[in-house]
Scaffold this motif. Structure first.
Motif, PDB file in Angstrom:
ATOM      1  N   UNK A   1       0.855  -1.186   0.000  1.00 58.49           N
ATOM      2  CA  UNK A   1       0.000   0.000   0.000  1.00 58.49           C
ATOM      3  C   UNK A   1       0.891   1.235   0.000  1.00 58.49           C
ATOM      4  N   UNK A   2       0.675   2.084  -0.978  1.00 58.56           N
ATOM      5  CA  UNK A   2       1.463   3.315  -1.111  1.00 58.56           C
ATOM      6  C   UNK A   2       0.625   4.505  -0.684  1.00 58.56           C
ATOM      7  N   UNK A   3       1.277   5.440  -0.031  1.00 52.65           N
ATOM      8  CA  UNK A   3       0.578   6.637   0.425  1.00 52.65           C
ATOM      9  C   UNK A   3       1.526   7.577   1.117  1.00 52.65           C
ATOM     10  N   UNK A   4       1.019   8.232   2.159  1.00 53.74           N
ATOM     11  CA  UNK A   4       1.799   9.243   2.871  1.00 53.74           C
ATOM     12  C   UNK A   4       1.770   8.981   4.366  1.00 53.74           C
ATOM     13  N   UNK A   5       2.911   9.195   5.017  1.00 50.50           N
ATOM     14  CA  UNK A   5       3.024   9.082   6.460  1.00 50.50           C
ATOM     15  C   UNK A   5       3.938  10.185   6.969  1.00 50.50           C
ATOM     16  N   UNK A   6       3.406  11.011   7.853  1.00 47.01           N
ATOM     17  CA  UNK A   6       4.156  12.128   8.434  1.00 47.01           C
ATOM     18  C   UNK A   6       4.754  13.022   7.346  1.00 47.01           C
ATOM     19  N   UNK A   7       3.980  13.222   6.300  1.00 47.75           N
ATOM     20  CA  UNK A   7       4.405  14.110   5.234  1.00 47.75           C
ATOM     21  C   UNK A   7       5.340  13.498   4.218  1.00 47.75           C
ATOM     22  N   UNK A   8       5.687  12.223   4.389  1.00 47.29           N
ATOM     23  CA  UNK A   8       6.604  11.552   3.471  1.00 47.29           C
ATOM     24  C   UNK A   8       5.848  10.526   2.629  1.00 47.29           C
ATOM     25  N   UNK A   9       6.167  10.422   1.323  1.00 48.26           N
ATOM     26  CA  UNK A   9       5.560   9.376   0.497  1.00 48.26           C
ATOM     27  C   UNK A   9       6.218   8.025   0.797  1.00 48.26           C
ATOM     28  N   UNK A  10       5.437   7.064   1.274  1.00 48.38           N
ATOM     29  CA  UNK A  10       5.996   5.776   1.690  1.00 48.38           C
ATOM     30  C   UNK A  10       5.135   4.624   1.170  1.00 48.38           C
ATOM     31  N   UNK A  11       5.722   3.418   1.220  1.00 49.23           N
ATOM     32  CA  UNK A  11       5.018   2.189   0.866  1.00 49.23           C
ATOM     33  C   UNK A  11       5.221   1.169   1.982  1.00 49.23           C
ATOM     34  N   UNK A  12       4.149   0.557   2.434  1.00 50.13           N
ATOM     35  CA  UNK A  12       4.224  -0.529   3.410  1.00 50.13           C
ATOM     36  C   UNK A  12       3.775  -1.820   2.733  1.00 50.13           C
ATOM     37  N   UNK A  13       4.303  -2.956   3.182  1.00 52.52           N
ATOM     38  CA  UNK A  13       3.952  -4.217   2.531  1.00 52.52           C
ATOM     39  C   UNK A  13       3.958  -5.374   3.519  1.00 52.52           C
ATOM     40  N   UNK A  14       3.223  -6.426   3.162  1.00 48.60           N
ATOM     41  CA  UNK A  14       3.193  -7.654   3.957  1.00 48.60           C
ATOM     42  C   UNK A  14       3.082  -8.821   2.983  1.00 48.60           C
TER      43      UNK A  14
END
Length: 227
Positions: A148-161
């Motif tokens: 899942x790609x998006x934003x966290x704390x103003x940064x563009x990030x991707x998390x995965x499992x």
């Protein structure tokens, strides 16, 4: 009523919800499925997949995705699984897709090329289904990855499992049973719900490993370029 149960949809919904919960804003959900060619599948399941591969109007998107567990990055072809639709309707994004690959890269490329060249051909579709039901080579792996790609704390990030299992029919049944058990162990909410709407994603993923259904690995949070 609980819907979207099993592996895909089901566990993939749960994995997407787990990833989404770690972001402030979601942009895109990528779902990947990796199947072995030595597994046995029911006639209806094989026919369902063939209908989508040989569909003239199917999404022809191709992308690569990391699967972990030593499988590395694989080239995926879009297939119209229902999880992408339920997630796009229930999570704050309309960009979700599901891609499929088989453990043999050559077989994956050949099958989807066949579906593209002979799209709409009932004869070639039927021959492909008959051949697929008789051929048995490779393993019975059934792996899934969600990013899942998006934003966290103003940064563009991707998390995965990532999930790794074997024998798709058995895994699907075990996951469905686990998901209903998780539903019945907590307060019941009236209505019709997808699994990711009423179950705790972290608790489900933990139980998947504890029950020996499969392995779970969490990818690192990756910072993306741009906005």
């Amino acid at each position: 009523a609980l819907i979207s149960v099993g592996l895909a949809p089901g566990l993939t919904n749960i994995m997407a919800a787990w990833c989404a919960a770690r972001l402030d804003r979601i942009e895109r959900i990528d779902i990947g499925l990796l199947f072995g060619l030595g597994d046995r599948h029911g006639e209806a399941a094989i026919g369902w997949m063939a209908d989508r591969i040989f569909d003239k109007g199917r999404d022809r998107r191709v992308a690569t995705m990391e699967f972990g567990f030593g499988e590395g990055r694989r080239r995926l072809h879009a297939v119209d699984f229902s999880d992408q639709h339920s997630l796009a309707r229930t999570l704050p994004t309309d960009a979700a897709w599901t891609g499929v690959a088989f453990e043999s890269r050559l077989s994956t490329a050949a099958l989807f090329a066949l579906g593209r060249v002979f799209a709409g051909s009932r004869l070639v579709r039927g021959a492909s289904v008959a051949l697929f039901k008789r051929l048995r080579f490779g393993s019975s792996l059934c792996n899934a990855s969600v990013a899942v790609s998006g934003w966290s704390k103003g940064e563009p990030v991707t998390t995965s499992v990532h999930f790794s299992g074997a024998v798709e029919a058995r895994v699907t049944a075990q996951l469905a049973a686990l998901q209903f058990e998780q539903l019945l162990s907590g307060p019941i909410v009236a209505g019709v719900h997808h699994t990711h709407q009423v179950l705790d994603p972290a608790a489900v993923l933990e139980a998947v490993v504890a029950r020996g259904i499969g392995q779970i690995a969490f990818g690192p949070v990756e910072t993306r370029d741009g906005g």
